[in-house]
Write a protein that holds these residues in place. Sequence first.
Motif, PDB file in Angstrom:
ATOM      1  N   ALA A  90       0.793  -1.232   0.000  1.00 48.03           N
ATOM      2  CA  ALA A  90       0.000   0.000   0.000  1.00 48.03           C
ATOM      3  C   ALA A  90       0.824   1.279   0.000  1.00 48.03           C
ATOM      4  CB  ALA A  90      -0.937   0.004   1.209  1.00 48.03           C
ATOM      5  N   ASP A  91       2.092   1.199   0.357  1.00 46.84           N
ATOM      6  CA  ASP A  91       2.926   2.402   0.466  1.00 46.84           C
ATOM      7  C   ASP A  91       4.102   2.298  -0.514  1.00 46.84           C
ATOM      8  OD1 ASP A  91       4.607   4.493   1.153  1.00 46.84           O
ATOM      9  OD2 ASP A  91       4.538   4.102   3.299  1.00 46.84           O
ATOM     10  N   PRO A  92       4.024   2.999  -1.638  1.00 43.21           N
ATOM     11  CA  PRO A  92       5.092   2.915  -2.646  1.00 43.21           C
ATOM     12  C   PRO A  92       6.473   3.289  -2.111  1.00 43.21           C
ATOM     13  CG  PRO A  92       3.175   4.039  -3.548  1.00 43.21           C
ATOM     14  CD  PRO A  92       2.922   3.856  -2.085  1.00 43.21           C
ATOM     15  N   LEU A 127      16.855 -11.556   8.377  1.00 43.54           N
ATOM     16  CA  LEU A 127      16.075 -11.221   9.566  1.00 43.54           C
ATOM     17  C   LEU A 127      16.262  -9.771  10.017  1.00 43.54           C
ATOM     18  CD1 LEU A 127      16.523 -14.549  11.542  1.00 43.54           C
ATOM     19  CD2 LEU A 127      14.494 -13.786  10.273  1.00 43.54           C
ATOM     20  N   GLU A 128      17.477  -9.268   9.913  1.00 46.36           N
ATOM     21  CA  GLU A 128      17.710  -7.878  10.322  1.00 46.36           C
ATOM     22  C   GLU A 128      16.878  -6.918   9.464  1.00 46.36           C
ATOM     23  OE1 GLU A 128      21.356  -4.731  10.208  1.00 46.36           O
ATOM     24  OE2 GLU A 128      21.848  -6.753  10.894  1.00 46.36           O
ATOM     25  N   LEU A 129      16.847  -7.148   8.179  1.00 45.10           N
ATOM     26  CA  LEU A 129      16.049  -6.322   7.271  1.00 45.10           C
ATOM     27  C   LEU A 129      14.560  -6.469   7.569  1.00 45.10           C
ATOM     28  CD1 LEU A 129      15.758  -4.476   4.775  1.00 45.10           C
ATOM     29  CD2 LEU A 129      15.752  -6.573   3.384  1.00 45.10           C
ATOM     30  N   ILE A 130      14.106  -7.671   7.813  1.00 45.23           N
ATOM     31  CA  ILE A 130      12.690  -7.890   8.124  1.00 45.23           C
ATOM     32  C   ILE A 130      12.333  -7.176   9.429  1.00 45.23           C
ATOM     33  CG2 ILE A 130      10.913  -9.616   8.623  1.00 45.23           C
ATOM     34  CD1 ILE A 130      11.999  -9.499   5.654  1.00 45.23           C
ATOM     35  N   GLY A 131      13.208  -7.229  10.396  1.00 45.64           N
ATOM     36  CA  GLY A 131      12.973  -6.507  11.645  1.00 45.64           C
ATOM     37  C   GLY A 131      12.833  -5.014  11.413  1.00 45.64           C
ATOM     38  N   GLU A 132      13.713  -4.477  10.603  1.00 49.54           N
ATOM     39  CA  GLU A 132      13.643  -3.049  10.287  1.00 49.54           C
ATOM     40  C   GLU A 132      12.347  -2.719   9.550  1.00 49.54           C
ATOM     41  OE1 GLU A 132      16.449   0.369   8.218  1.00 49.54           O
ATOM     42  OE2 GLU A 132      17.299  -1.625   8.578  1.00 49.54           O
ATOM     43  N   LEU A 133      11.966  -3.548   8.604  1.00 45.27           N
ATOM     44  CA  LEU A 133      10.718  -3.361   7.870  1.00 45.27           C
ATOM     45  C   LEU A 133       9.519  -3.350   8.822  1.00 45.27           C
ATOM     46  CD1 LEU A 133       9.055  -3.248   5.205  1.00 45.27           C
ATOM     47  CD2 LEU A 133       9.132  -5.765   5.227  1.00 45.27           C
ATOM     48  N   CYS A 134       9.514  -4.279   9.770  1.00 46.04           N
ATOM     49  CA  CYS A 134       8.382  -4.401  10.694  1.00 46.04           C
ATOM     50  C   CYS A 134       8.231  -3.186  11.605  1.00 46.04           C
ATOM     51  CB  CYS A 134       8.525  -5.665  11.537  1.00 46.04           C
ATOM     52  SG  CYS A 134       8.302  -7.162  10.562  1.00 46.04           S
ATOM     53  N   GLY A 135       9.314  -2.495  11.869  1.00 46.61           N
ATOM     54  CA  GLY A 135       9.256  -1.325  12.744  1.00 46.61           C
ATOM     55  C   GLY A 135       8.979  -0.017  12.031  1.00 46.61           C
ATOM     56  N   LYS A 136       8.831  -0.053  10.719  1.00 44.56           N
ATOM     57  CA  LYS A 136       8.687   1.174   9.939  1.00 44.56           C
ATOM     58  C   LYS A 136       7.284   1.784   9.960  1.00 44.56           C
ATOM     59  CE  LYS A 136      12.277   1.578   6.581  1.00 44.56           C
ATOM     60  NZ  LYS A 136      12.589   2.859   7.132  1.00 44.56           N
ATOM     61  N   MET A 137       6.275   1.056  10.390  1.00 43.71           N
ATOM     62  CA  MET A 137       4.914   1.575  10.331  1.00 43.71           C
ATOM     63  C   MET A 137       4.155   1.208  11.602  1.00 43.71           C
ATOM     64  SD  MET A 137       2.073   0.963   7.320  1.00 43.71           S
ATOM     65  CE  MET A 137       3.104   1.702   6.061  1.00 43.71           C
ATOM     66  N   THR A 138       3.557   2.207  12.233  1.00 42.77           N
ATOM     67  CA  THR A 138       2.746   1.949  13.422  1.00 42.77           C
ATOM     68  C   THR A 138       1.366   1.456  13.006  1.00 42.77           C
ATOM     69  OG1 THR A 138       1.786   4.171  13.493  1.00 42.77           O
ATOM     70  CG2 THR A 138       3.903   3.838  14.651  1.00 42.77           C
ATOM     71  N   ALA A 139       0.640   0.940  13.969  1.00 42.80           N
ATOM     72  CA  ALA A 139      -0.733   0.495  13.694  1.00 42.80           C
ATOM     73  C   ALA A 139      -1.584   1.669  13.219  1.00 42.80           C
ATOM     74  CB  ALA A 139      -1.344  -0.158  14.938  1.00 42.80           C
ATOM     75  N   GLN A 140      -1.428   2.821  13.842  1.00 43.85           N
ATOM     76  CA  GLN A 140      -2.217   3.987  13.442  1.00 43.85           C
ATOM     77  C   GLN A 140      -1.858   4.439  12.019  1.00 43.85           C
ATOM     78  OE1 GLN A 140      -4.903   5.251  15.004  1.00 43.85           O
ATOM     79  NE2 GLN A 140      -5.138   6.452  13.144  1.00 43.85           N
ATOM     80  N   GLU A 141      -0.584   4.425  11.683  1.00 39.83           N
ATOM     81  CA  GLU A 141      -0.177   4.774  10.315  1.00 39.83           C
ATOM     82  C   GLU A 141      -0.768   3.782   9.312  1.00 39.83           C
ATOM     83  OE1 GLU A 141       4.160   6.901  11.047  1.00 39.83           O
ATOM     84  OE2 GLU A 141       4.040   4.706  11.057  1.00 39.83           O
ATOM     85  N   TRP A 142      -0.776   2.486   9.675  1.00 37.44           N
ATOM     86  CA  TRP A 142      -1.343   1.484   8.780  1.00 37.44           C
ATOM     87  C   TRP A 142      -2.836   1.723   8.593  1.00 37.44           C
ATOM     88  CZ3 TRP A 142      -1.668  -0.883   4.730  1.00 37.44           C
ATOM     89  CH2 TRP A 142      -2.466  -1.986   4.506  1.00 37.44           C
TER      90      TRP A 142
END
Length: 152
Positions: A90-92, A127-142
């Motif tokens: 959803a976020d280009p 895994l390090e990249l996936i961890g960083e990806l997971c922290g990039k967007m809050t629930a409210q932002e989503w």
Amino acid sequence: MTSNATTVEKYLKSIPEDRKQPMEDLRKVILQNLPDGFEEGMLYGMIGFYVPKKNYKPGYHVGKEWTPLPFINIASQKNFIALYHSGIYADPKMLEWFQQEFPKHSKYKLDMGKSCVRFKKVDAIPLELIGELCGKMTAQEWIEIYEANIKK
């Protein structure tokens, strides 16, 4: 491939032995990096991380009324482990970031669809990249991106 497992623990017990540790590692990194406001559970026959109905009453607009707003799902598929991330769909800008960062974290070519990242080498999940990806967007932002772009 979806599972009939009703809990995350049952799902993890049901997958092939060679997938258990990589799936547990992937799950762990997601849980460690996902911002507050998301919950874990079974969703669509996979392990899901979603905005629960208590935090977003309308839920997901597709399917049954009870469905929480999905964000990330992980699954052991026939030939790969899959990470489904709604944010990169959803976020280009997030998608572009992920595509640029992936080669810095993996010697393998990025294999992905709209929201699905496929890991055929299950012992080489970045895994390090996936961890960083997971922290990039809050629930409210989503929720805001979902309402602006998906739920029209």
